[in-house]
Enzyme design. Structure first.
Site, PDB file in Angstrom:
ATOM      1  N   GLU A 194       0.813  -1.220   0.000  1.00 60.74           N
ATOM      2  CA  GLU A 194       0.000   0.000   0.000  1.00 60.74           C
ATOM      3  C   GLU A 194       0.846   1.269   0.000  1.00 60.74           C
ATOM      4  O   GLU A 194       0.550   2.228  -0.722  1.00 60.74           O
ATOM      5  CB  GLU A 194      -0.960   0.023   1.199  1.00 60.74           C
ATOM      6  CG  GLU A 194      -2.121  -0.953   1.096  1.00 60.74           C
ATOM      7  CD  GLU A 194      -1.766  -2.354   1.586  1.00 60.74           C
ATOM      8  OE1 GLU A 194      -0.607  -2.582   1.997  1.00 60.74           O
ATOM      9  OE2 GLU A 194      -2.663  -3.230   1.561  1.00 60.74           O
ATOM     10  N   HIS A 221     -11.096  -5.065   9.912  1.00 58.74           N
ATOM     11  CA  HIS A 221     -11.882  -4.931   8.680  1.00 58.74           C
ATOM     12  C   HIS A 221     -13.169  -4.163   8.926  1.00 58.74           C
ATOM     13  O   HIS A 221     -14.154  -4.348   8.230  1.00 58.74           O
ATOM     14  CB  HIS A 221     -12.218  -6.309   8.103  1.00 58.74           C
ATOM     15  CG  HIS A 221     -11.041  -7.072   7.597  1.00 58.74           C
ATOM     16  ND1 HIS A 221     -10.134  -7.672   8.430  1.00 58.74           N
ATOM     17  CD2 HIS A 221     -10.607  -7.326   6.334  1.00 58.74           C
ATOM     18  CE1 HIS A 221      -9.203  -8.272   7.706  1.00 58.74           C
ATOM     19  NE2 HIS A 221      -9.461  -8.075   6.426  1.00 58.74           N
TER      20      HIS A 221
END
Lengths: 325, 331
Positions: free
Chosen positions: B67, B134
């Protein structure tokens, strides 16, 4: 497009010499100004690294881009960075490329293909790769080059970038200036591999070690990598072995480095070495050298005067330009 | 997906996102996407299903798990005139690219006057039994960083219109899509091109007695609570912020001027966040309007837990809002 040859002509060699000498003169002057308390901020000098700073950067062509670090002001000189811009930036004046917003060497100009980097390292490795991704998507024959020191190769971004650039076969050249120390931390405390360039095999790209004090070698290997990238050959990692012969920053006397080591590397001064190379080829007489030094001294003097007489930005500009229109 | 005749069509939240991406990529060659599994797989939530077949791998670029690397690359591509849209597989993973967002992207224009037109999209929010990694609502982190815009739409219409505005914006925009809404919320939206401006809140429901200021998936909680309050004769106005930064002060203050009572409802953690900022704006600039305390209803200062009873306890509920409405009505 027309690109420079691997074998530089007389005029180009003298250009290279000029940029190296100019870089040294600017840094010597910055050091004096810093020691004299004339600058509001810090200085990070690349003295002793002029061969790789100029050699690799000089291998780029108009339209290419370079991403440097806090220590690579000299690499921006062949892209057109002027002494006035350098001193205005250090003095925090409105005439600087960042209009007083940025410090020391975090300056750039996209029109001249030089990116204004940040302190976090090596953040501009991925940024340079992203530039090259744009070139690839648009099918432009342009190349990006990223600089960092060996210290920054310990960071995850560095590895992520080499990996993605390899997978995407991007037109980007990665320069690592291995100057022996990350601030006070010697290379043997940073890594166990003998060469940073050895890591290239992990990413399936060429890894090359160059003598970082030999500007011709630095130029030639960079040029090969730049043109390979331009022709679709993908990225290259070039490690330049050299030595940071001053401290990390202006305040740092680098007492953690043995005097003998500094002396040894001072004798390997890349500028003196290049002068010998030029003299052997009949390109540099004592007179030409002195003329060059005089010209540069005048430029530096003019730049210091310019910066000192330039206005500061208005305080209220501190809240401007946070967002683009 | 193919060309549709213009008109309105019942559209889910996720399809509204896909439409915005598709239409912007058709409209502007400089728009391209990077992310994990966005190509053949179509993205973890299928926002880019069918994209690689149409736009090709040059513009729909699958990335390795890196990322920080590819967010930094988006900055470089944006500086070179592209308009990258980066997909975080889950909004939670945006912290892996934190430094490139807050130090490289956010400060670039300030220092150089060079624009960084890029969007980072992330499926955020809880309610799906997805646990601490998440389920987060990270908008507060980014709303605190000058140089970024932070958008969290609450309806399919706004999701499409705001994502288009984000892609056309010349600044780095962090765009969080509450994943609970992806397939649960649908409404009729134009199949044609339209935008919703960044920085403008929306009065989603008009009322006279109390204002609930909210955004994201909590909008639906606020609307349900407002319906229940209506049965008791309390008229609740619901303001959907839509953009977290820059905040639309004017719409907030206009509503409080009318109702004199404010509830701030948000799914992010409680302390030093969006609720504190909105409360401070009302207290500083709308003090004379107020008839009672500003009430914050939020997630607690805790990570998002996994087990159903824990997560149900964690999330603000309609009941929480109704009891706050009752409390505030007493003033």
């Amino acid at each position: 497009m027309q690109v420079k040859s691997i074998e530089l002509g007389a005029k180009e060699l003298m250009d290279v010499y000029y940029y190296m000498r100019l870089g040294r003169a600017i840094e010597d002057r910055l050091n004096l100004l810093y020691k004299g308390g004339k600058l509001p901020g810090a200085i990070y000098l690349g003295t002793g690294q002029e061969a790789i700073e100029v050699g690799a950067s000089y291998a780029l062509e108009p339209g290419d881009v370079i991403a440097t670090t806090h220590r690579d002001m000299i690499a921006q000189l062949p892209r057109g960075l002027t002494p006035r811009e350098v001193f205005s930036q250090h003095y925090g004046r409105i005439t600087s490329l960042t209009r007083g917003k940025g410090e020391d060497n975090y300056q750039g100009d996209l029109k001249r293909g030089m990116l204004a980097s940040v302190s976090m390292l090596p953040n501009f490795y991925p940024v340079a790769a992203g530039c090259s991704l744009a070139f690839k998507i648009r099918k432009e024959k342009r190349v990006a080059m990223a600089y960092c020191g060996e210290g920054a190769t310990s960071v995850g971004d560095w590895h992520e970038t080499l990996n993605i650039a390899s997978v995407q076969n991007l037109p980007v050249v990665f320069i690592v200036i291995n100057n022996g120390y990350a601030y006070s931390t010697p290379v043997f405390k940073e890594m166990k591999v003998a060469n940073v360039a050895d890591r290239a095999c992990a990413y399936g790209i060429p890894g090359i070690v160059v003598d970082g004090n030999n500007v011709i070698e630095c130029y030639q290997e960079a040029k090969k990598a730049v043109e390979r990238a331009r022709e679709g050959g993908g990225p290259t990692l070039i490690e330049a072995k050299t030595m940071r012969i001053r401290g990390h920053a202006g305040h740092d006397p680098a007492t953690y480095v043995a005097k003998e080591i500094i002396d040894l590397w001072t004798k390997r001064d890349p500028i003196v070495r290049f002068e010998n190379y030029l003299a052997e080829r009949g390109l540099l007489s004592e007179e030409t050298k002195q003329n060059m030094i005089n010209r540069i001294n005048n430029e530096v003097e003019d730049a210091v005067q310019f910066a000192e007489s330039s206005p500061y930005p208005d305080g209220k500009e501190a809240i401007e330009d946070v967002y683009a229109a | 997906m193919s060309m549709q005749p213009s008109g309105d069509r019942e559209t889910t939240f996720i399809d509204a996102i896909s439409q915005a991406l598709w239409e912007e990529m058709e409209r502007d060659q400089s728009v391209f996407m990077m992310g994990e599994d966005i190509g053949i797989y179509g993205g973890a939530f299928k926002a880019t299903k069918g994209f690689i077949e149409h736009f090709g791998p040059e513009r729909i670029i699958d990335m390795p798990i890196a990322e920080e690397g590819f967010i930094g690359m988006a900055v470089g591509a944006a500086l070179m005139g592209m308009r990258p849209v980066v997909e975080m597989q889950y909004a939670d993973f945006i912290s892996c690219g934190w430094d490139q967002i807050v130090n490289t992207a956010a400060k670039m224009h300030y220092r150089t006057r060079e624009a960084v037109p890029m969007v980072i999209r992330g499926p955020s929010g809880a309610g799906l039994r997805a646990g601490p990694f998440h389920s987060q609502s990270p908008e507060g982190w980014f709303a605190h960083v000058p140089g970024l815009k932070v958008v969290v739409p609450g309806t399919p219409y706004d999701a499409k219109g705001l994502l288009k505005s984000a892609i056309r914006d010349n600044n780095p925009v962090i765009f969080f899509e509450h994943k609970y809404l992806y397939r649960r919320l649908k409404e009729s939206i134009p199949t044609s091109d339209y935008t919703v401006p960044i920085g403008k809140a929306d009065v989603e429901r008009e009322g006279d007695d109390i204002t609930i200021i909210t955004y994201g998936a909590m909008l639906q909680i606020a609307l349900e609570a407002a319906r229940r309050a209506q049965d008791k004769g309390i008229s609740v106005e619901v303001v959907d912020l839509r953009t977290i930064y820059p905040l639309d002060k004017e719409t907030i203050l206009n509503s409080i001027a009318k109702t004199s009572r404010a509830i701030m409802l948000y799914e992010d953690t409680r302390t030093l966040g969006i609720g504190a900022e909105v409360s401070a704006i009302i207290a500083e600039e709308g003090f004379e309007y107020l008839d009672g305390p500003i009430i914050r209803i939020s997630a607690p200062d805790a990570p998002v837990p996994y087990s159903p009873p824990l997560e149900d306890y964690y999330l603000p509920s309609v009941d929480d809002v109704v009891s706050a409405i009752d409390r505030l009505s007493a003033y």
